[in-house]
Design a protein around this motif. Structure first.
Motif, PDB file in Angstrom:
ATOM      1  N   SER A  68       7.433   1.982   2.103  1.00  0.00           N
ATOM      2  CA  SER A  68       6.563   1.802   3.267  1.00  0.00           C
ATOM      3  C   SER A  68       6.074   3.145   3.801  1.00  0.00           C
ATOM      4  N   PHE A  69       6.977   4.112   3.839  1.00  0.00           N
ATOM      5  CA  PHE A  69       6.608   5.460   4.272  1.00  0.00           C
ATOM      6  C   PHE A  69       5.546   6.030   3.350  1.00  0.00           C
ATOM      7  N   TYR A  70       5.727   5.857   2.044  1.00  0.00           N
ATOM      8  CA  TYR A  70       4.746   6.358   1.088  1.00  0.00           C
ATOM      9  C   TYR A  70       3.394   5.661   1.258  1.00  0.00           C
ATOM     10  N   VAL A  71       3.395   4.366   1.535  1.00  0.00           N
ATOM     11  CA  VAL A  71       2.128   3.653   1.761  1.00  0.00           C
ATOM     12  C   VAL A  71       1.410   4.257   2.962  1.00  0.00           C
ATOM     13  N   GLU A  72       2.151   4.502   4.035  1.00  0.00           N
ATOM     14  CA  GLU A  72       1.554   5.105   5.235  1.00  0.00           C
ATOM     15  C   GLU A  72       1.007   6.496   4.948  1.00  0.00           C
ATOM     16  N   GLN A  73       1.579   7.182   3.993  1.00  0.00           N
ATOM     17  CA  GLN A  73       1.165   8.528   3.626  1.00  0.00           C
ATOM     18  C   GLN A  73       0.040   8.519   2.584  1.00  0.00           C
ATOM     19  N   ASP A  74      -0.477   7.332   2.241  1.00  0.00           N
ATOM     20  CA  ASP A  74      -1.478   7.168   1.183  1.00  0.00           C
ATOM     21  C   ASP A  74      -0.955   7.667  -0.161  1.00  0.00           C
ATOM     22  N   ARG A  75       0.311   7.386  -0.417  1.00  0.00           N
ATOM     23  CA  ARG A  75       0.946   7.746  -1.684  1.00  0.00           C
ATOM     24  C   ARG A  75       1.389   6.457  -2.383  1.00  0.00           C
ATOM     25  N   GLU A 100       9.665  16.345   7.663  1.00  0.00           N
ATOM     26  CA  GLU A 100      11.095  16.215   7.930  1.00  0.00           C
ATOM     27  C   GLU A 100      11.586  14.804   7.623  1.00  0.00           C
ATOM     28  N   ALA A 101      10.687  13.839   7.606  1.00  0.00           N
ATOM     29  CA  ALA A 101      11.063  12.453   7.344  1.00  0.00           C
ATOM     30  C   ALA A 101      11.370  12.222   5.867  1.00  0.00           C
ATOM     31  N   THR A 102      10.598  12.845   4.997  1.00  0.00           N
ATOM     32  CA  THR A 102      10.754  12.604   3.561  1.00  0.00           C
ATOM     33  C   THR A 102      12.186  12.806   3.079  1.00  0.00           C
ATOM     34  N   PRO A 103      12.834  13.945   3.362  1.00  0.00           N
ATOM     35  CA  PRO A 103      14.203  14.113   2.856  1.00  0.00           C
ATOM     36  C   PRO A 103      15.186  13.100   3.437  1.00  0.00           C
TER      37      PRO A 103
END
Length: 149
Positions: A80-87, A49-52
């Protein structure tokens, strides 16, 4: 009135902030609310739900204030969100775009330091140690310049 209790506070506030075409402060408030809602979803372990929310924040910041500090912050939040997601592969270009936008702004050193930290973290997770170290060093140098002025 019961429906008010069912709708989360941030979602209600977001609905009250006008969309594109409103004043600059309203646009900044809307982007900040989207990012905050995204961060809240992450804290609730509801990353899907955070991604969108993060994507919408970037889209609105880019549409309303291209190459601004607002856009730089929104892109850095998504990176930063992507880094936390290993992306990290997705984070790198966003962080680099955010850095370019931040560098175009006066008095954006602290924002640049935040973005450099995000980028360095991303590079470190990809085991690109030399690039990560150089990026951390750039951030430290900028921080030293900032504290020395």
């Amino acid at each position: 009135m019961k429906w008010l209790m069912k709708v989360p506070l941030f979602a209600r506030l977001l609905e009250e902030i006008p969309r594109v075409g409103s004043d600059r402060q309203g646009q900044a408030a809307r982007v900040a609310a989207l990012q905050l809602m995204g961060e809240l979803r992450v804290a609730q372990l509801r990353e899907d739900e955070a991604t969108p929310l993060f994507l919408e924040a970037v889209a609105e910041a880019s549409a309303s204030a291209p190459n601004s500090a607002l856009e730089a912050r929104a892109k850095n939040a998504l990176a930063s969100f992507y880094v936390e997601q290993d992306r990290s592969e997705a984070a790198d270009p966003l962080a680099r775009e955010a850095l370019v936008a931040a560098q175009a702004q006066a008095d954006s050193e602290l924002l640049q330091i935040e973005i450099l930290d995000t980028l360095a973290s991303s590079l470190a997770r990809q085991e690109r140690a030399e690039e990560a170290e150089d990026t951390y060093r750039r951030g430290l140098e900028l921080a030293d310049q900032q504290s020395g002025s």
